[in-house]
Design a protein around this motif. Structure first.
Motif, short mmCIF file in Angstrom:
data_model
loop_
_atom_site.label_atom_id
_atom_site.label_comp_id
_atom_site.label_asym_id
_atom_site.label_seq_id
_atom_site.Cartn_x
_atom_site.Cartn_y
_atom_site.Cartn_z
N LYS A 1 0.80 -1.16 -0.07
CA LYS A 1 0.06 -0.06 0.12
C LYS A 1 0.78 1.38 0.13
CE LYS A 1 -3.90 -2.09 2.09
NZ LYS A 1 -4.96 -2.25 3.41
N LYS A 2 1.92 1.23 0.59
CA LYS A 2 2.87 2.35 0.78
C LYS A 2 3.47 2.45 -0.61
CE LYS A 2 5.94 2.98 4.00
NZ LYS A 2 6.89 2.67 5.07
N TYR A 3 3.75 1.36 -1.33
CA TYR A 3 4.24 1.47 -2.75
C TYR A 3 3.38 2.12 -3.56
CZ TYR A 3 6.72 -0.45 -6.81
OH TYR A 3 7.34 -0.73 -8.08
N VAL A 4 2.01 1.67 -3.55
CA VAL A 4 1.03 2.51 -4.38
C VAL A 4 1.09 4.01 -4.00
CG1 VAL A 4 -1.22 2.85 -5.19
CG2 VAL A 4 -0.25 0.41 -4.76
N ALA A 5 1.25 4.36 -2.92
CA ALA A 5 1.14 5.88 -2.39
C ALA A 5 2.32 6.58 -2.88
CB ALA A 5 1.00 5.91 -0.89
N PHE A 6 3.38 5.92 -2.78
CA PHE A 6 4.77 6.46 -3.35
C PHE A 6 4.51 6.86 -4.83
CE2 PHE A 6 8.55 5.41 -5.94
CZ PHE A 6 9.35 6.50 -5.37
N TRP A 7 4.03 6.15 -5.62
CA TRP A 7 3.88 6.23 -7.19
C TRP A 7 3.07 7.27 -7.25
CZ3 TRP A 7 7.31 5.44 -10.80
CH2 TRP A 7 8.06 4.23 -10.60
N LEU A 8 2.04 7.44 -6.60
CA LEU A 8 0.83 8.53 -6.75
C LEU A 8 1.35 9.84 -6.25
CD1 LEU A 8 -2.32 6.39 -5.27
CD2 LEU A 8 -1.91 6.90 -7.62
N GLU A 9 2.11 9.71 -5.19
CA GLU A 9 2.59 11.00 -4.76
C GLU A 9 3.74 11.53 -5.57
OE1 GLU A 9 2.53 14.15 -1.77
OE2 GLU A 9 1.22 12.70 -2.25
N ARG A 10 4.50 10.74 -5.93
CA ARG A 10 5.42 10.98 -7.22
C ARG A 10 5.02 11.66 -8.28
NH1 ARG A 10 10.61 9.02 -8.26
NH2 ARG A 10 11.10 8.94 -10.82
N ASN A 11 3.84 11.13 -8.55
CA ASN A 11 3.16 11.83 -10.08
C ASN A 11 2.53 13.19 -9.72
OD1 ASN A 11 1.88 11.63 -12.65
ND2 ASN A 11 0.10 12.06 -11.25
N VAL A 12 2.15 13.29 -8.39
CA VAL A 12 1.16 14.55 -8.00
C VAL A 12 2.39 15.78 -7.73
CG1 VAL A 12 0.21 15.80 -6.08
CG2 VAL A 12 -0.68 13.60 -6.87
N LYS A 13 3.76 15.23 -7.41
CA LYS A 13 4.74 16.23 -7.07
C LYS A 13 5.38 16.64 -8.47
CE LYS A 13 5.81 15.24 -2.41
NZ LYS A 13 6.74 14.55 -1.27
N LYS A 14 5.50 15.60 -9.34
CA LYS A 14 6.24 15.75 -10.55
C LYS A 14 5.50 16.39 -11.69
CE LYS A 14 10.00 12.54 -10.42
NZ LYS A 14 11.11 13.31 -10.73
N GLU A 15 4.34 16.09 -11.63
CA GLU A 15 3.22 16.73 -12.86
C GLU A 15 1.94 17.26 -12.12
OE1 GLU A 15 3.55 15.39 -16.78
OE2 GLU A 15 4.21 13.53 -15.92
N PRO A 16 1.90 18.24 -11.33
CA PRO A 16 0.72 18.82 -10.59
C PRO A 16 -0.36 18.73 -11.42
CG PRO A 16 2.47 19.98 -9.93
CD PRO A 16 3.00 19.16 -11.04
N GLY A 17 -1.59 18.37 -11.24
CA GLY A 17 -2.80 18.32 -11.99
C GLY A 17 -2.93 17.60 -12.88
N MET A 18 -1.92 16.41 -13.41
CA MET A 18 -2.01 15.48 -14.47
C MET A 18 -2.69 14.50 -14.09
SD MET A 18 -0.78 13.95 -17.35
CE MET A 18 0.29 15.07 -17.82
N PRO A 19 -3.79 13.94 -14.57
CA PRO A 19 -4.66 12.91 -14.12
C PRO A 19 -3.89 11.59 -14.52
CG PRO A 19 -5.91 14.43 -15.59
CD PRO A 19 -4.35 14.88 -15.69
N LEU A 20 -4.32 10.66 -14.01
CA LEU A 20 -3.77 9.03 -14.35
C LEU A 20 -4.96 8.41 -14.94
CD1 LEU A 20 -1.80 8.18 -10.99
CD2 LEU A 20 -0.78 9.14 -13.38
N THR A 21 -4.38 7.32 -15.70
CA THR A 21 -5.35 6.46 -16.43
C THR A 21 -4.76 5.12 -15.72
OG1 THR A 21 -5.86 7.75 -18.34
CG2 THR A 21 -5.87 5.32 -18.53
N VAL A 22 -5.40 4.54 -15.07
CA VAL A 22 -5.05 3.17 -14.23
C VAL A 22 -5.35 2.09 -15.55
CG1 VAL A 22 -5.25 1.62 -12.50
CG2 VAL A 22 -5.61 4.19 -12.17
N VAL A 23 -4.46 1.23 -15.52
CA VAL A 23 -4.45 0.03 -16.59
C VAL A 23 -4.27 -1.23 -15.70
CG1 VAL A 23 -3.83 -1.11 -18.56
CG2 VAL A 23 -3.68 1.44 -18.38
N PHE A 24 -5.17 -1.84 -15.26
CA PHE A 24 -5.12 -3.24 -14.83
C PHE A 24 -4.85 -4.45 -16.07
CE2 PHE A 24 -7.42 -1.35 -11.29
CZ PHE A 24 -6.42 -1.72 -10.41
N ASP A 25 -3.59 -4.81 -16.11
CA ASP A 25 -3.30 -5.74 -17.02
C ASP A 25 -3.43 -7.03 -16.63
OD1 ASP A 25 -2.23 -7.36 -19.03
OD2 ASP A 25 -0.20 -6.56 -18.95
N MET A 26 -4.57 -7.83 -16.78
CA MET A 26 -5.05 -9.12 -16.32
C MET A 26 -4.74 -10.32 -17.02
SD MET A 26 -8.50 -7.91 -14.27
CE MET A 26 -8.15 -9.13 -13.18
#
Length: 519
Positions: free
Chosen positions: A130-155
């Protein structure tokens, strides 16, 4: 009237923002315990966009927004989101490649990949995951503020053993509660039919405000959301990217290719460009000083100086000038968010203007995700205090700009511009002292350049001729089509007549045969 309504709407938003802050302060901050991270509380009081994001996600209902802020801030405190770094997460989690950011969808949103087959349910590691997911989300928010994410679940190649419903619910909550307005869409690719029941439950977790963002796509349908260049081969794409650690896959920014061909060594090119640029700066400063002093007759110097000015003007001529500015701690960057390029041959240049607002010299360099398409001049140099630098970004050859293309502007303060080489400086400067700002590319649909009236008249004349020829061709095709249809109709009638005659002949033969038998 419309302007008045817009003004009233803006005032209403500002009032709700202040109301949200005041109520949060009075109702949630009375307890002196360390319930929240003070940095989050401080940001809430200063960042209007942050408060507005919570309000918009909760349809401007202050009570709902306050509950969301409370839950979100408690989560950030529990997981230490503000202090998350690579060192705070087990290395093996990065090495698995189960979660990472890479590529963009057709709308220019960053892709957040979940390789479901690499996830195994394990109660001992769930907190780190869970911390790992939070790391990536926070990384994106800080590097590209306002940039939305498209989540892709490759199943692909996944099964029931790979589904951890608690973990999936956590991921959903990250976008539903902890990061409002961050989710662009959530795409589930090639979901096995045996998991239908599980994902029906997930849909109920998303809630009505996010249910429309959930997309189920087959391999063929996926390309309606993501271009093949950002899809792996097993999804029908051409992206040969393979996750590896270290380093972390980010935007894959690279130094742009030079005018004379591919780069052999980044350090060599940066040092050469910095030398050339320093010469240009020196010459321009000399030229400016000479312009102020009484002019002396020196034909050789005047001609050289004129050539230099002409080169600078020709380099910037035709480049689209930015209209917005991003004000950072070290420098002002124009444009603030997007580099605009047109569709025509005359719209292939755009300008980045950097203005040093510090009292020290700055080193800067520009990188891009598509180095084979763009030429950046200068891509690396220095900027003195109070000075501005014009950086020309031009499309190379027949290349076309894409909304997925990105540029990274990096800058850092230098103690002494003369005592340090740029190559060595960038190797030694701490990452914490480097300012990074990202720019997206915007492709204008149609821009009509100014042209010669005589040429326009000629173009109109030629276009009329072409239109006339096309009209004639269409009329000829129409007549030909009518003729063909007539021939086909006549042929059908003749076939019917032949069949009728054949039937009559057979009937007559039958009658004659019957008469002969009677006699």
């Amino acid at each position: 009237m419309a302007e008045l309504e817009q003004h009233q709407g803006e005032q209403g938003i500002e009032e709700k923002i202040e109301q949200t802050r005041e109520r949060f302060k009075n109702e949630f901050l009375q307890d002196l315990s360390d319930k929240y991270d003070p940095r989050d509380v401080d940001r809430l009081q200063k960042d209007n966009s942050m408060v507005e994001g919570y309000l918009m996600w909760r349809l401007y209902k202050v009570d709902d927004a306050l509950k969301m802020i409370d839950e979100s801030f408690q989560w950030r405190k529990e997981y230490g989101v503000n202090d998350l770094s690579e060192s705070s997460i087990p290395r093996w989690m990065f090495e698995t490649g189960a979660v990472f950011l890479h590529g963009y969808d057709k709308e220019g949103n960053k892709l957040f990949w979940f390789k479901v087959k690499l996830h195994m349910k394990d109660a001992k590691t769930v907190f780190d995951k869970k911390k790992y997911v939070a790391f990536w989300l926070e990384r994106n928010v800080k590097k590209e503020p306002g940039m939305p994410l498209t989540v892709v679940f490759d199943m692909s190649e996944s099964g029931l053993t790979n589904i951890d419903m608690d973990f999936v619910k956590y991921v959903v909550n990250c976008f539903k509660v902890y990061y409002p307005k961050l989710l662009s869409k959530m795409i589930i690719v090639e979901m096995p039919w045996i998991m239908n029941a599980a994902w029906r439950i997930v849909k109920t977790w998303l809630g009505p405000e996010a249910i429309s963002k959930l997309k189920f796509a087959s391999r063929s349908e996926l390309q309606s959301y993501i271009d093949p260049e950002y899809l792996p081969p097993h999804m029908g794409g051409t992206d040969l990217f393979k996750y590896s650690y270290p380093p972390l896959p980010d935007d894959d920014f690279q130094t742009p290719i030079g005018d004379n061909g591919p780069i052999v060594s980044e350090d060599e090119v940066e040092s050469k460009e910095s030398e050339l640029e320093s010469k240009d700066v020196l010459e321009s400063s000399i030229n400016s000083e000479v312009a102020v002093k009484p002019k002396k007759v020196n034909f050789l110097e005047d001609s050289l100086r004129t050539d230099d000015i002409d080169k600078g003007e020709s380099r910037i001529k035709g480049a689209r000038r930015p209209m917005t500015t991003f004000k950072a701690t070290l420098l002002d960057i124009s444009p603030a968010e997007e580099l605009s390029f047109g569709c025509g041959d005359t719209e292939k240049k755009s300008l980045i203007i950097l203005s040093n607002v510090t009292k020290n010299p700055l080193a800067f360099k520009v990188r891009t995700t598509a180095p084979e398409k763009y030429r950046v001049k200068p891509s690396s140099s220095t900027c003195e205090p109070g000075a501005s630098i014009d950086i020309v970004v031009s499309l190379h050859g027949g290349s076309q700009a894409s909304p997925q293309d990105r540029f990274l502007v990096m800058a850092a303060e230098m103690d002494n511009i003369g005592s340090q080489e740029l190559t060595q400086f960038w190797k030694e400067v701490p990452k914490s002292k480097i300012l990074e700002h990202r720019l997206r590319c915007h492709v204008l649909e149609s821009v009509k350049p100014a042209s010669n009236p005589l040429r326009e008249a000629g173009d109109r004349g030629s276009s009329k001729d072409i239109n006339t020829a096309l009209m004639r061709l269409m009329a000829s095709n129409s007549r030909l089509e009518q003729s063909v249809n007539t021939c086909v109709w006549v042929q059908k009638v003749l076939v019917c007549l032949v069949l009728v005659l054949l039937m009559l002949n057979l009937y007559c033969i039958r009658l004659l045969t019957a008469a002969q038998q009677l006699f």
